[in-house]
Design a protein around this motif. Structure first.
Motif, short mmCIF file in Angstrom:
data_model
loop_
_atom_site.label_atom_id
_atom_site.label_comp_id
_atom_site.label_asym_id
_atom_site.label_seq_id
_atom_site.Cartn_x
_atom_site.Cartn_y
_atom_site.Cartn_z
N ILE A 137 -10.32 -1.24 -0.56
CA ILE A 137 -8.97 -0.72 -0.79
C ILE A 137 -9.05 0.26 -1.96
O ILE A 137 -9.71 -0.02 -2.96
CB ILE A 137 -7.97 -1.84 -1.12
N SER A 138 -8.36 1.38 -1.86
CA SER A 138 -8.41 2.35 -2.96
C SER A 138 -7.81 1.74 -4.22
O SER A 138 -6.92 0.90 -4.17
CB SER A 138 -7.64 3.63 -2.58
N GLU A 139 -8.33 2.18 -5.37
CA GLU A 139 -7.84 1.67 -6.65
C GLU A 139 -6.37 2.04 -6.87
O GLU A 139 -5.63 1.29 -7.49
CB GLU A 139 -8.70 2.20 -7.79
N ASN A 140 -5.95 3.20 -6.36
CA ASN A 140 -4.54 3.58 -6.50
C ASN A 140 -3.64 2.59 -5.78
O ASN A 140 -2.61 2.16 -6.31
CB ASN A 140 -4.31 4.99 -5.93
N VAL A 141 -4.02 2.26 -4.54
CA VAL A 141 -3.19 1.33 -3.76
C VAL A 141 -3.22 -0.06 -4.38
O VAL A 141 -2.17 -0.71 -4.55
CB VAL A 141 -3.68 1.28 -2.30
#
Length: 219
Positions: A162-166
């Motif tokens: 999962i992306s760090e932003n999400v």
């Protein structure tokens, strides 16, 4: 031609976002692309053009106009039998309904996107839709539901990338919800996790305050 119109339309989004070009130019480009796409019966390109125009209108704060085009894009993707793009459309529509403060409509479309994302194993869109659902329930002051959906992102992260932003947006939602519930130890714990996840991104402040703003997806 499909790649040409799709990419040119998307590049115009960035110019418009930086106020270098005006929206009228993208509308003209979209109209030209739609003439070709409809003659070619290219529903996928039609979806891209409507989606990109709608997203640009969101950037410009034209939420009602954006919604019309995002819904047209979703219908075109449905006709094209493109479930991945449909997932992204559900995400964008849910996000835009949040801007309009139509939270029940946002939940309706986000849940459709969640169901489809799970069905086809599209974990990228699933994680973003879960954050959007969490944000929507936060806006509705249903903090337990906000935490529930955000924690699904945590569970998903244990299974896939999962992306760090999400992820940062998800745990930030949890922390902010606990803060509203006056559970300050839990709030501090999750907000610290959010800070660590987002410290190397340029979305830190926005993600902590308005995580749904980063949900718009290029097709």
């Amino acid at each position: 031609f499909a790649a040409f119109f799709g990419e040119l339309a998307w590049q115009n989004i960035f110019f418009i976002k930086k106020d270098k070009y005006n929206l009228k130019q993208l509308e003209q480009l979209t109209d030209s692309g739609l003439v070709y796409a409809k003659k070619a019966n290219d529903e996928l390109l039609i979806g891209h053009l409507y989606n990109n125009l709608g997203n640009t209108q969101v950037f410009k704060g034209m939420y009602e106009d954006a919604m019309e085009n995002l819904l047209r894009g979703l219908e075109a993707y449905r006709k094209a039998d493109s479930p991945v793009n449909m997932c992204n459309s559900y995400l964008n529509i849910g996000n835009t309904y949040n801007h309009l403060k139509l939270y029940d409509k946002s939940i309706e479309y986000s849940l459709k996107g969640k169901e489809l994302s799970e069905k086809i194993g599209n974990f990228k869109s699933l994680s973003q839709i879960l954050v959007n659902l969490s944000s929507t329930y936060f806006y509705k002051n249903d903090f337990e539901k906000a935490i529930e959906y955000a924690k699904e992102v945590e569970n998903l992260r244990a299974k896939t990338e999962i992306s760090e932003n999400v992820y940062g947006s998800a745990v930030s939602n949890i922390g902010n919800a606990y803060m509203k519930m006056e559970n300050y130890p839990q709030a501090a714990f999750y907000l610290e996790k959010a800070s660590a996840a987002l410290k190397n991104t340029d979305h830190q402040q926005r993600a902590q305050q308005h995580p749904d703003d980063d949900a718009l997806v290029r097709q």
